[in-house]
Design a protein around this motif. Structure first.
Motif, PDB file in Angstrom:
ATOM      1  N   SER A   1      -5.123  -5.475  -0.015  1.00 36.70           N
ATOM      2  CA  SER A   1      -5.577  -5.576   1.381  1.00 36.70           C
ATOM      3  C   SER A   1      -4.960  -4.477   2.236  1.00 36.70           C
ATOM      4  CB  SER A   1      -5.199  -6.937   1.970  1.00 36.70           C
ATOM      5  OG  SER A   1      -5.887  -7.954   1.317  1.00 36.70           O
ATOM      6  N   GLN A   2      -3.675  -4.210   2.002  1.00 36.24           N
ATOM      7  CA  GLN A   2      -3.010  -3.145   2.755  1.00 36.24           C
ATOM      8  C   GLN A   2      -3.609  -1.778   2.414  1.00 36.24           C
ATOM      9  OE1 GLN A   2       1.357  -3.536   2.565  1.00 36.24           O
ATOM     10  NE2 GLN A   2       1.026  -5.662   1.996  1.00 36.24           N
ATOM     11  N   LEU A   3      -3.881  -1.547   1.135  1.00 35.54           N
ATOM     12  CA  LEU A   3      -4.488  -0.280   0.729  1.00 35.54           C
ATOM     13  C   LEU A   3      -5.900  -0.143   1.296  1.00 35.54           C
ATOM     14  CD1 LEU A   3      -3.251  -0.217  -2.954  1.00 35.54           C
ATOM     15  CD2 LEU A   3      -2.707   1.508  -1.216  1.00 35.54           C
ATOM     16  N   ASP A   4      -6.659  -1.227   1.278  1.00 32.28           N
ATOM     17  CA  ASP A   4      -8.010  -1.209   1.818  1.00 32.28           C
ATOM     18  C   ASP A   4      -7.985  -0.841   3.298  1.00 32.28           C
ATOM     19  OD1 ASP A   4     -10.895  -1.731   1.570  1.00 32.28           O
ATOM     20  OD2 ASP A   4     -10.485  -3.428   2.898  1.00 32.28           O
ATOM     21  N   HIS A   5      -7.036  -1.413   4.033  1.00 25.80           N
ATOM     22  CA  HIS A   5      -6.903  -1.096   5.456  1.00 25.80           C
ATOM     23  C   HIS A   5      -6.591   0.389   5.651  1.00 25.80           C
ATOM     24  CE1 HIS A   5      -5.914  -1.466   9.676  1.00 25.80           C
ATOM     25  NE2 HIS A   5      -4.733  -0.909   9.430  1.00 25.80           N
ATOM     26  N   LEU A   6      -5.649   0.908   4.867  1.00 21.41           N
ATOM     27  CA  LEU A   6      -5.286   2.326   4.983  1.00 21.41           C
ATOM     28  C   LEU A   6      -6.467   3.228   4.627  1.00 21.41           C
ATOM     29  CD1 LEU A   6      -1.718   2.346   3.376  1.00 21.41           C
ATOM     30  CD2 LEU A   6      -2.269   2.782   5.772  1.00 21.41           C
ATOM     31  N   LEU A   7      -7.167   2.897   3.551  1.00 26.24           N
ATOM     32  CA  LEU A   7      -8.267   3.745   3.096  1.00 26.24           C
ATOM     33  C   LEU A   7      -9.506   3.637   3.985  1.00 26.24           C
ATOM     34  CD1 LEU A   7      -7.775   3.191  -0.714  1.00 26.24           C
ATOM     35  CD2 LEU A   7      -7.608   5.399   0.472  1.00 26.24           C
ATOM     36  N   SER A   8      -9.567   2.607   4.821  1.00 31.53           N
ATOM     37  CA  SER A   8     -10.693   2.505   5.753  1.00 31.53           C
ATOM     38  C   SER A   8     -10.532   3.452   6.934  1.00 31.53           C
ATOM     39  CB  SER A   8     -10.842   1.065   6.262  1.00 31.53           C
ATOM     40  OG  SER A   8      -9.761   0.735   7.119  1.00 31.53           O
ATOM     41  N   ARG A   9      -9.304   3.950   7.146  1.00 30.66           N
ATOM     42  CA  ARG A   9      -9.087   4.859   8.280  1.00 30.66           C
ATOM     43  C   ARG A   9      -8.539   6.219   7.877  1.00 30.66           C
ATOM     44  NH1 ARG A   9      -3.563   4.557  10.093  1.00 30.66           N
ATOM     45  NH2 ARG A   9      -2.444   2.992   8.909  1.00 30.66           N
ATOM     46  N   ASP A  10      -7.952   6.303   6.675  1.00 34.85           N
ATOM     47  CA  ASP A  10      -7.346   7.557   6.220  1.00 34.85           C
ATOM     48  C   ASP A  10      -8.014   8.020   4.928  1.00 34.85           C
ATOM     49  OD1 ASP A  10      -5.424   7.487   8.298  1.00 34.85           O
ATOM     50  OD2 ASP A  10      -4.116   6.202   7.099  1.00 34.85           O
ATOM     51  N   SER A  11      -7.884   9.298   4.642  1.00 33.36           N
ATOM     52  CA  SER A  11      -8.444   9.845   3.401  1.00 33.36           C
ATOM     53  C   SER A  11      -7.573   9.429   2.218  1.00 33.36           C
ATOM     54  CB  SER A  11      -8.514  11.372   3.474  1.00 33.36           C
ATOM     55  OG  SER A  11      -7.204  11.923   3.370  1.00 33.36           O
ATOM     56  N   VAL A  12      -8.151   9.554   1.033  1.00 32.60           N
ATOM     57  CA  VAL A  12      -7.408   9.272  -0.193  1.00 32.60           C
ATOM     58  C   VAL A  12      -6.137  10.107  -0.231  1.00 32.60           C
ATOM     59  CG1 VAL A  12      -7.445   9.565  -2.704  1.00 32.60           C
ATOM     60  CG2 VAL A  12      -9.411   8.535  -1.548  1.00 32.60           C
ATOM     61  N   GLN A  13      -6.254  11.397   0.085  1.00 34.79           N
ATOM     62  CA  GLN A  13      -5.084  12.276   0.036  1.00 34.79           C
ATOM     63  C   GLN A  13      -4.030  11.870   1.065  1.00 34.79           C
ATOM     64  OE1 GLN A  13      -4.690  14.524  -2.557  1.00 34.79           O
ATOM     65  NE2 GLN A  13      -2.597  14.292  -1.793  1.00 34.79           N
ATOM     66  N   ASP A  14      -4.475  11.423   2.242  1.00 39.90           N
ATOM     67  CA  ASP A  14      -3.515  10.953   3.256  1.00 39.90           C
ATOM     68  C   ASP A  14      -2.730   9.743   2.741  1.00 39.90           C
ATOM     69  OD1 ASP A  14      -4.246  12.911   5.072  1.00 39.90           O
ATOM     70  OD2 ASP A  14      -5.647  11.615   6.165  1.00 39.90           O
ATOM     71  N   VAL A  15      -3.426   8.821   2.087  1.00 40.02           N
ATOM     72  CA  VAL A  15      -2.764   7.621   1.561  1.00 40.02           C
ATOM     73  C   VAL A  15      -1.788   8.001   0.443  1.00 40.02           C
ATOM     74  CG1 VAL A  15      -3.131   5.439   0.340  1.00 40.02           C
ATOM     75  CG2 VAL A  15      -4.616   6.065   2.263  1.00 40.02           C
ATOM     76  N   LEU A  16      -2.203   8.909  -0.435  1.00 42.99           N
ATOM     77  CA  LEU A  16      -1.302   9.362  -1.503  1.00 42.99           C
ATOM     78  C   LEU A  16      -0.081  10.074  -0.922  1.00 42.99           C
ATOM     79  CD1 LEU A  16      -3.841  10.651  -4.173  1.00 42.99           C
ATOM     80  CD2 LEU A  16      -2.385   8.619  -4.323  1.00 42.99           C
ATOM     81  N   ASP A  17      -0.301  10.882   0.116  1.00 41.24           N
ATOM     82  CA  ASP A  17       0.830  11.569   0.755  1.00 41.24           C
ATOM     83  C   ASP A  17       1.799  10.569   1.367  1.00 41.24           C
ATOM     84  OD1 ASP A  17      -0.256  14.008   0.021  1.00 41.24           O
ATOM     85  OD2 ASP A  17      -1.094  14.451   2.010  1.00 41.24           O
ATOM     86  N   LEU A  18       1.265   9.521   1.993  1.00 41.56           N
ATOM     87  CA  LEU A  18       2.107   8.473   2.573  1.00 41.56           C
ATOM     88  C   LEU A  18       2.918   7.773   1.474  1.00 41.56           C
ATOM     89  CD1 LEU A  18       2.969   6.609   4.945  1.00 41.56           C
ATOM     90  CD2 LEU A  18       0.948   5.223   4.419  1.00 41.56           C
ATOM     91  N   MET A  19       2.245   7.426   0.384  1.00 40.97           N
ATOM     92  CA  MET A  19       2.945   6.776  -0.734  1.00 40.97           C
ATOM     93  C   MET A  19       3.980   7.714  -1.338  1.00 40.97           C
ATOM     94  SD  MET A  19      -0.206   4.746  -2.601  1.00 40.97           S
ATOM     95  CE  MET A  19       0.827   3.856  -3.774  1.00 40.97           C
ATOM     96  N   GLN A  20       3.652   8.990  -1.442  1.00 37.30           N
ATOM     97  CA  GLN A  20       4.592   9.971  -1.992  1.00 37.30           C
ATOM     98  C   GLN A  20       5.854  10.059  -1.130  1.00 37.30           C
ATOM     99  OE1 GLN A  20       6.061  11.838  -4.699  1.00 37.30           O
ATOM    100  NE2 GLN A  20       3.871  12.025  -5.070  1.00 37.30           N
TER     101      GLN A  20
END
Length: 195
Positions: free
Chosen positions: A166-185
């Motif tokens: 659910s948290q990932l879905d929320h992030l990916l609904s507003r940010d790009s895949v690369q943005d989410v990976l950068d955040l996780m990194q």
């Protein structure tokens, strides 16, 4: 001489059979008892975290959990992004689960039972018992050679994978895949101290 060889073979089978034939409940119990011994030791918090993380690397199928958490988003990741995500998800999941386990002072695990599911999968019902409360934890496992791997953990009827999904879905609904990976990194990458 043949009888001696037969007896030696039977003794050898008795010694190695538990590893071959460990039930999901037995395998879960052995892993959680090792985790409990680590948590109850007088190591530093960081040493406990590292030791339990190593133990759970052989117990948790975080690749399956990561794919399940991403759901439909999985196909929007390139193969390289999928691999990067799975590495980071393992660190995220282990840190989340292991840190929760370490919050308990000498956790006492109670093993309620096991149930075979469709195919070869099984679920193991446990409780974490504390002086003030107890928490129902259900592990869903699949066979992996001589071991069992956890593909789902539910705590008090809440799936940890679905919660993270659910948290990932929320992030990916507003940010790009690369943005989410950068955040996780930034949070869980190699420079963030590992799992």
């Amino acid at each position: 001489m043949t009888r001696v060889k037969l007896i030696a073979f039977v003794v050898w089978l008795c010694l190695v059979a538990p590893a071959w034939a460990a039930s999901p409940l037995e395998y879960t119990r052995a892993t959680l008892e090792q985790a409990s011994a680590i948590v109850g030791s007088n190591q530093t918090h960081n040493d406990k975290l590292a030791a339990v993380s190593v133990l759970f690397t052989k117990f948790l199928d975080t690749d399956a959990m990561g794919r399940a958490a991403l759901g439909n988003h999985w196909s929007s990741f390139t193969p390289q992004q999928q691999q990067e995500f799975l590495v980071l998800f393992r660190k995220l999941f282990e840190r989340t689960y292991v840190q929760e386990l370490l919050l308990f002072d000498k956790p006492n695990f109670v093993y309620v039972g096991e149930k075979r599911l469709d195919g070869d999968e099984a679920s193991v019902n446990t409780k974490i018992v504390t002086p003030r409360d107890d928490f129902k934890v259900v592990y869903q496992l699949r066979p992996a050679g001589e071991a069992w791997l956890v593909t789902q953990i539910t705590v008090e009827d809440v799936s940890l994978t679905a919660n993270l999904g659910s948290q990932l879905d929320h992030l990916l609904s507003r940010d790009s895949v690369q943005d989410v990976l950068d955040l996780m990194q930034r949070k869980f990458g190699s420079n963030a101290g590992g799992a």
